[in-house]
Design an enzyme around this catalytic site. Sequence first.
Site, short mmCIF file in Angstrom:
data_model
loop_
_atom_site.label_atom_id
_atom_site.label_comp_id
_atom_site.label_asym_id
_atom_site.label_seq_id
_atom_site.Cartn_x
_atom_site.Cartn_y
_atom_site.Cartn_z
N ASN A 9 5.71 -38.85 1.25
CA ASN A 9 4.41 -38.77 0.58
C ASN A 9 3.71 -37.53 1.13
OD1 ASN A 9 1.83 -39.02 -0.39
ND2 ASN A 9 1.35 -40.92 0.69
N LYS A 11 1.01 -36.23 0.26
CA LYS A 11 -0.47 -36.31 0.21
C LYS A 11 -1.03 -34.99 -0.36
CE LYS A 11 -0.28 -39.82 3.74
NZ LYS A 11 -0.88 -40.49 4.88
N HIS A 95 -2.04 -47.27 -2.10
CA HIS A 95 -2.02 -46.63 -0.78
C HIS A 95 -3.37 -46.86 -0.10
CE1 HIS A 95 -1.81 -43.66 2.39
NE2 HIS A 95 -0.51 -43.67 2.23
N GLU A 97 -5.19 -45.02 1.58
CA GLU A 97 -6.18 -43.95 1.37
C GLU A 97 -6.86 -44.11 0.02
OE1 GLU A 97 -3.51 -40.72 2.33
OE2 GLU A 97 -3.44 -41.49 4.37
N GLU A 165 2.47 -50.51 5.20
CA GLU A 165 1.88 -49.40 5.96
C GLU A 165 0.63 -49.90 6.70
OE1 GLU A 165 3.06 -45.34 4.23
OE2 GLU A 165 1.34 -46.02 3.08
N GLY A 171 -1.05 -41.66 10.20
CA GLY A 171 -1.60 -40.40 10.66
C GLY A 171 -2.14 -40.45 12.09
N SER A 210 3.25 -43.12 10.61
CA SER A 210 3.72 -42.31 11.74
C SER A 210 5.22 -42.42 11.98
CB SER A 210 2.95 -42.65 13.02
OG SER A 210 1.57 -42.36 12.86
N GLY A 231 4.65 -39.81 5.74
CA GLY A 231 3.61 -38.83 5.45
C GLY A 231 3.88 -37.53 6.17
N GLY A 232 3.20 -37.34 7.30
CA GLY A 232 3.25 -36.06 8.02
C GLY A 232 4.65 -35.51 8.24
#
Length: 249
Positions: A9, A11, A95, A97, A165, A171, A210, A231-232
């Site tokens: 993802n 983002k 999600h 967010e 999640e 994050g 993470s 993600g990251g």
Amino acid sequence: MRTNFVCGNWKMNTTRASAIALAEACVVASRQTPSVRVGIAPPAIWLSDVAATIAGSSVALFAQNGHPAASGAFTGESSYAMLKEAGAIGLLVGHSERRQLFGETDAVVATKVAAARALGLEVILCVGETLEERDGGTTLQVVNRQVDAGLAEIATLDGITIAYEPVWAIGTGRNATAAQAQEVHAAIRSRLAIRFGAQAAAVVIQYGGSVKPETAASLLAESDVDGALVGGASLDSAAFGSIIAAGAL
Ligand code: 13P
């Protein structure tokens, strides 16, 4: 019986050029690890470019969001048909967010899931508790509620992936332990079995929050952890490639 599914993802990150480069690397990683399903969810504006880049590969293209109405006066939104025409075969729904920053309720999530399935789009339904909820001992209650509500308007689990999640792990560099993930994944599968019976055993449940190359193998080794929503680390092609490879172990 279940194929591990690792999805990136991205983002609101990448330029057009970096998105294409990242997508090219994902095609290579997916060829190197054919036993793992690989997906990517770039920003909507790059969907067409990324679709062209991954054409002919087995990388699955997901949107991060969309509007469930067919068309109309929804300034700034993209319909599911538009996402599909741009090359997406599915999208993320629910999600944290979107829930926290854009006010998406369980009812909105349910509408989005049903509309996506009606158009034949796959759904990665994201669920997860906040730190306050975990510390308050309500993790399973919260996650069960999100699962029940998110799937309220559909009749089968076809085309549905669940992503657990925990919000406190997104994050933050602080991932759930493999045992913590397994506990919630098993609970989600049991919950799904109540309404969907034997289909629950076939549903892919990804872990997200993470996920890094160093933690992926232990998480993915758990029996009910069937992949990762990353993600990251999905923005770094080497790290993402390692996480994909961990899914084959
Ligand atoms: P991070 O991997 O950056 O924690 O993000 C997880 C996530 O939200 C994926 O959807």
